[in-house]
Design an enzyme around this catalytic site. Structure first.
Site, PDB file in Angstrom:
ATOM      1  N   THR A  31      40.035  29.771  33.945  1.00 13.26           N
ATOM      2  CA  THR A  31      41.002  28.432  33.457  1.00 13.26           C
ATOM      3  C   THR A  31      41.028  27.345  33.586  1.00 13.26           C
ATOM      4  O   THR A  31      41.726  27.131  32.813  1.00 13.26           O
ATOM      5  CB  THR A  31      42.282  29.111  35.223  1.00 13.26           C
ATOM      6  OG1 THR A  31      41.988  30.224  35.552  1.00 13.26           O
ATOM      7  CG2 THR A  31      43.589  28.221  35.571  1.00 13.26           C
ATOM      8  N   GLY A  84      39.069  25.170  38.909  1.00 16.18           N
ATOM      9  CA  GLY A  84      40.446  25.879  39.222  1.00 16.18           C
ATOM     10  C   GLY A  84      39.556  26.467  40.677  1.00 16.18           C
ATOM     11  O   GLY A  84      38.604  25.599  40.965  1.00 16.18           O
ATOM     12  N   GLY A  98      33.038  31.486  42.210  1.00 17.28           N
ATOM     13  CA  GLY A  98      32.440  32.740  41.633  1.00 17.28           C
ATOM     14  C   GLY A  98      32.049  32.608  39.980  1.00 17.28           C
ATOM     15  O   GLY A  98      31.322  33.539  40.389  1.00 17.28           O
ATOM     16  N   GLY A  99      31.984  31.981  39.367  1.00 17.70           N
ATOM     17  CA  GLY A  99      31.201  31.490  38.171  1.00 17.70           C
ATOM     18  C   GLY A  99      29.990  30.330  38.590  1.00 17.70           C
ATOM     19  O   GLY A  99      29.573  30.556  37.321  1.00 17.70           O
ATOM     20  N   GLU A 105      30.705  22.124  40.679  1.00 14.75           N
ATOM     21  CA  GLU A 105      31.901  21.151  40.730  1.00 14.75           C
ATOM     22  C   GLU A 105      32.299  20.704  41.557  1.00 14.75           C
ATOM     23  O   GLU A 105      32.965  19.514  42.251  1.00 14.75           O
ATOM     24  CB  GLU A 105      32.932  22.718  40.705  1.00 14.75           C
ATOM     25  CG  GLU A 105      32.814  23.704  39.458  1.00 14.75           C
ATOM     26  CD  GLU A 105      32.669  25.233  40.082  1.00 14.75           C
ATOM     27  OE1 GLU A 105      33.905  25.671  38.928  1.00 14.75           O
ATOM     28  OE2 GLU A 105      32.890  25.469  41.302  1.00 14.75           O
TER      29      GLU A 105
HETATM   30  C1  5RP Z   1      33.840  28.945  39.381  1.00 19.03           C
HETATM   31  C2  5RP Z   1      34.549  28.750  40.086  1.00 19.03           C
HETATM   32  C3  5RP Z   1      36.359  28.636  39.296  1.00 19.03           C
HETATM   33  O1  5RP Z   1      36.907  28.277  39.009  1.00 19.03           O
HETATM   34  C4  5RP Z   1      36.618  29.683  40.152  1.00 19.03           C
HETATM   35  O2  5RP Z   1      35.715  31.289  39.904  1.00 19.03           O
HETATM   36  C5  5RP Z   1      37.497  30.386  39.030  1.00 19.03           C
HETATM   37  O3  5RP Z   1      37.465  31.173  38.371  1.00 19.03           O
HETATM   38  P1  5RP Z   1      38.601  31.236  37.071  1.00 19.03           P
HETATM   39  O4  5RP Z   1      39.823  30.772  36.300  1.00 19.03           O
HETATM   40  O5  5RP Z   1      37.710  32.432  35.633  1.00 19.03           O
HETATM   41  O6  5RP Z   1      39.566  32.271  38.137  1.00 19.03           O
HETATM   42  O7  5RP Z   1      34.468  28.253  41.005  1.00 19.03           O
HETATM   43  O8  5RP Z   1      32.371  27.964  39.793  1.00 19.03           O
END
Ligand code: 5RP
Length: 233
Positions: A31, A84, A98-99, A105
């Site tokens: 995102t 995101g 998640g990333g 962040e």
């Molecule tokens: C990365 C994050 C992302 O913002 C989260 O995983 C959402 O990812 P996406 O926009 O691909 O759904 O926290 O560390």
């Protein structure tokens, strides 16, 4: 719902929060990547901003699309952070990471006057925890740290207590973050008390940072296939 179109709609709507001269935190993930590309188009059209990337992946993308960057050590303020999330609850508490970029962040979000969260509407949940909570830990002693994280899940009445080391690739190698650490995924299933769990995790030696973002998000833009739903705290 096509989540990618929804993510793109949320990302484009976040441009409304960007003004000439701003220092902008650039989040990580699919995102945020939509946002960085859209911001790049505005920069080509004459917008003057400087971006602070939250990961090496975002740095590379921002360079590719022409968003000027500044090192975080060179700024005294970040006006707005656009990032995101993996889950968002009605109190605007987030699960992120998640990333695997949760440490940078959170540093950028905490340094920003405003955090704008962009996500597809499916990320809005009544209770956090179905998405495994990422916890960044030092490599040294990570198995002991994982045991302490499990105890924290149990002590704060989470529905699940499994904790796994994040791996990738055919060889199942541990994922290494931009900061050189490991990521544990805490499968809480349902987090009864996110504030209590955050406090418990903050006290564990070896935990560098966790993906519970509490008291940081001020605006949430939920993308749908047609349009967005903007929520202010
Ligand atoms: C990365 C994050 C992302 O913002 C989260 O995983 C959402 O990812 P996406 O926009 O691909 O759904 O926290 O560390």
């Amino acid at each position: 719902m096509n989540p990618d179109i929804a993510k793109q709609n949320a990302a484009i709507a976040a441009l409304d929060y960007i003004e000439d001269g701003m220092v902008v935190g650039l989040g990580t993930g699919s995102t945020s990547a939509h946002f960085v590309r859209a911001l790049g188009e505005r920069v080509h059209a004459g917008l003057k901003v400087k971006g602070v990337p939250t990961s090496e992946a975002t740095r590379t993308l921002a360079e590719q699309v022409g968003v000027p960057l500044v090192e975080i050590s060179q700024v005294s303020r970040i006006d707005v952070d656009v990032d995101g999330a993996d889950e968002i609850d009605p109190a605007f508490r987030l699960i992120k990471g998640g990333g695997g970029a949760l440490l940078r962040e959170k540093i950028v979000a905490a340094a920003s006057a405003r955090m704008v969260v962009i996500a597809d509407a499916g990320k809005w949940v009544e209770r956090l925890g179905a998405f495994p909570l990422p916890v960044e830990v030092t490599r040294f002693g990570f198995a002991l740290t994982a045991a302490r994280v499990r105890e924290a899940l149990l002590a704060t009445n989470c529905a699940g207590d499994e904790v796994s080391l994040r791996t990738s690739g055919k060889a199942n190698e541990p994922v290494i973050t931009d900061g050189g650490n490991y990521i544990l995924d805490a499968h809480a299933k349902a987090i009864a008390d996110p504030d209590a769990l955050a406090s418990a995790l903050n006290q564990i030696a070896g935990v560098v940072e966790h993906g519970l973002f509490i008291g940081l998000a001020g605006t949430v833009i939920l993308g749908r296939e047609a349009g967005v739903d903007v929520r202010e705290k």
